[in-house]
Design an enzyme around this catalytic site. Structure first.
Site, PDB file in Angstrom:
ATOM      1  N   HIS A   1     -24.865  18.503  21.756  1.00 22.61           N
ATOM      2  CA  HIS A   1     -25.590  17.224  21.616  1.00 22.61           C
ATOM      3  C   HIS A   1     -27.069  17.480  21.332  1.00 22.61           C
ATOM      4  O   HIS A   1     -27.694  16.788  20.527  1.00 22.61           O
ATOM      5  CB  HIS A   1     -25.424  16.363  22.873  1.00 22.61           C
ATOM      6  CG  HIS A   1     -24.000  16.055  23.208  1.00 22.61           C
ATOM      7  ND1 HIS A   1     -23.600  15.561  24.414  1.00 22.61           N
ATOM      8  CD2 HIS A   1     -22.862  16.185  22.465  1.00 22.61           C
ATOM      9  CE1 HIS A   1     -22.283  15.396  24.408  1.00 22.61           C
ATOM     10  NE2 HIS A   1     -21.813  15.775  23.243  1.00 22.61           N
TER      11      HIS A   1
ATOM     12  N   HIS B   1     -19.117   9.405  18.381  1.00 27.77           N
ATOM     13  CA  HIS B   1     -19.428  10.602  19.168  1.00 27.77           C
ATOM     14  C   HIS B   1     -18.822  11.859  18.538  1.00 27.77           C
ATOM     15  O   HIS B   1     -19.413  12.942  18.605  1.00 27.77           O
ATOM     16  CB  HIS B   1     -18.972  10.470  20.629  1.00 27.77           C
ATOM     17  CG  HIS B   1     -19.461  11.629  21.432  1.00 27.77           C
ATOM     18  ND1 HIS B   1     -20.748  11.685  21.941  1.00 27.77           N
ATOM     19  CD2 HIS B   1     -18.889  12.813  21.729  1.00 27.77           C
ATOM     20  CE1 HIS B   1     -20.927  12.853  22.521  1.00 27.77           C
ATOM     21  NE2 HIS B   1     -19.810  13.566  22.415  1.00 27.77           N
TER      22      HIS B   1
ATOM     23  N   ASP C   1     -20.750  15.306  17.665  1.00 27.18           N
ATOM     24  CA  ASP C   1     -20.299  16.668  18.012  1.00 27.18           C
ATOM     25  C   ASP C   1     -20.205  17.548  16.770  1.00 27.18           C
ATOM     26  O   ASP C   1     -20.610  18.721  16.790  1.00 27.18           O
ATOM     27  CB  ASP C   1     -18.914  16.609  18.668  1.00 27.18           C
ATOM     28  CG  ASP C   1     -18.976  16.214  20.140  1.00 27.18           C
ATOM     29  OD1 ASP C   1     -20.039  16.316  20.762  1.00 27.18           O
ATOM     30  OD2 ASP C   1     -17.906  15.804  20.660  1.00 27.18           O
TER      31      ASP C   1
ATOM     32  N   HIS D   1     -14.271  20.767  19.006  1.00 28.03           N
ATOM     33  CA  HIS D   1     -15.236  21.871  18.980  1.00 28.03           C
ATOM     34  C   HIS D   1     -14.641  23.165  18.425  1.00 28.03           C
ATOM     35  O   HIS D   1     -15.309  23.893  17.700  1.00 28.03           O
ATOM     36  CB  HIS D   1     -15.786  22.122  20.378  1.00 28.03           C
ATOM     37  CG  HIS D   1     -16.643  20.998  20.857  1.00 28.03           C
ATOM     38  ND1 HIS D   1     -17.746  20.564  20.166  1.00 28.03           N
ATOM     39  CD2 HIS D   1     -16.544  20.201  21.943  1.00 28.03           C
ATOM     40  CE1 HIS D   1     -18.301  19.554  20.813  1.00 28.03           C
ATOM     41  NE2 HIS D   1     -17.585  19.309  21.881  1.00 28.03           N
TER      42      HIS D   1
HETATM   43 ZN   LIG Z   1     -19.850  15.638  22.678  1.00 26.82          ZN
END
Ligand SMILES: [Zn+2]
Length: 303
Positions: free
Chosen positions: A77, A233, A237, A260
């Site tokens: 973030h 969001h 990311d 991720h």
């Molecule tokens: Zn995040």
């Protein structure tokens, strides 16, 4: 010349680590041209960990970096905020392994950077301009970059949850659009997963103050900041993870159901695919005549 930038003055804040639950001091400090974004653990001496894919480590619920047994966690973030405000060079000091979670979004980091101010440096910024598509897929998870005159992101998510069957958004990312449309979007988790995380010693700092929590049929902590806060969001990311290529990207990032692990695998793949991009010194359409391909060392994942 599109000049590299740093922050004008040092600035600090205090927050808690999402997984440890510990209090963390975070400081951002100005840095010279070509320094890049580096993390320093002040509790462990002077060892820096550059925010690049070469130092990727421990991708699970968040993105971590490590070098010489010095590690930092949950960097994405903050990285998203830094690159979206075009901060190329900064030293990030932490007295604990985790970047503080703040409110689960990047908005507090944008605020912090704006408070510090931005300072141009006497060296050109180098953009990584995509000239041929790059893509990877893992099952039904996909991520790709296509040539475009701007940095744009298209993201789509689908979950087995009534509120999250499908969300999709495309946005051209600028300093303004990131700050208004993406930075405030908070991280989210499912109530059914929270207990499991806690049993594994994770999310000890997690609360309704720093994550959207999804129950069986709805959100425990309404109101949402955006109707599609979840996919926003995911865009946040992805921008933070893509920052690990070490240059601002000019291209259209398209991702479906990624996370991720796939974002960061893709960041490494981009640097390997040297035929698919060029380093250029101007953003937008006006490429300089000397924008010849540049060879870079191919990074290897740490694990
Ligand atoms: Zn995040």
């Amino acid at each position: 010349m599109d000049a590299q930038r740093t922050i004008r003055r040092p600035i600090s804040c205090v927050g808690i680590g999402l997984h440890s639950g510990n209090k963390v001091h975070l400081s951002l400090k100005p840095a010279p041209a070509d320094f890049g974004i580096r993390f320093r653990r002040t509790d462990l001496g002077d060892h820096d960990v550059p925010a690049t894919v070469q130092h990727l480590a421990g991708i699970q619920l968040a993105t971590g970096l490590a070098r010489n047994e010095v590690s930092v966690e949950t960097v994405e973030h903050l990285l998203a905020a830094l690159v979206s405000v075009s901060i190329d060079n900064v030293l990030v000091e932490l007295n604990s392994p985790e970047v503080p979670i703040m409110d689960g979004s990047a908005a507090p980091f944008i605020y912090l950077i704006h408070e510090a101010g931005v300072k141009p440096l006497g060296a050109p910024r180098k953009f990584l301009k995509i000239v041929r598509p790059i893509a990877i897929s893992r099952g039904d998870k996909r991520i790709a970059l296509y040539p475009s005159d701007h940095f744009k992101v298209t993201y789509s998510v689908s979950y087995d949850h009534p509120l999250l069957r499908h969300q999709s958004r495309t946005l051209r990312i600028t300093e303004e659009s990131f700050a208004e449309e993406i930075a405030p979007a908070r991280t989210f988790t499912f109530l059914k997963d929270v207990e499991m995380l806690r049993q594994n010693g994770l999310a000890l700092g997690g609360s309704l103050e720093n994550a959207i929590v999804l129950g069986e049929t709805g959100v425990l902590n309404n109101p949402l900041r955006f109707e599609d806060e979840f996919v926003r969001h995911k865009i946040l990311d992805a921008i933070g993870d893509l920052a690990l290529v070490g240059h601002p990207v000019i291209g259209h990032l398209v991702a479906h159901r990624a996370g991720h692990a796939l974002h960061t695998e893709f960041a490494a793949k981009i640097l390997e695919e040297t035929h698919a991009w060029r380093l250029v010194e101007a953003s937008g359409d006006a490429l300089l005549p000397h924008s010849a391909p540049v060879t870079v060392a191919v990074p290897r994942l740490a694990n």
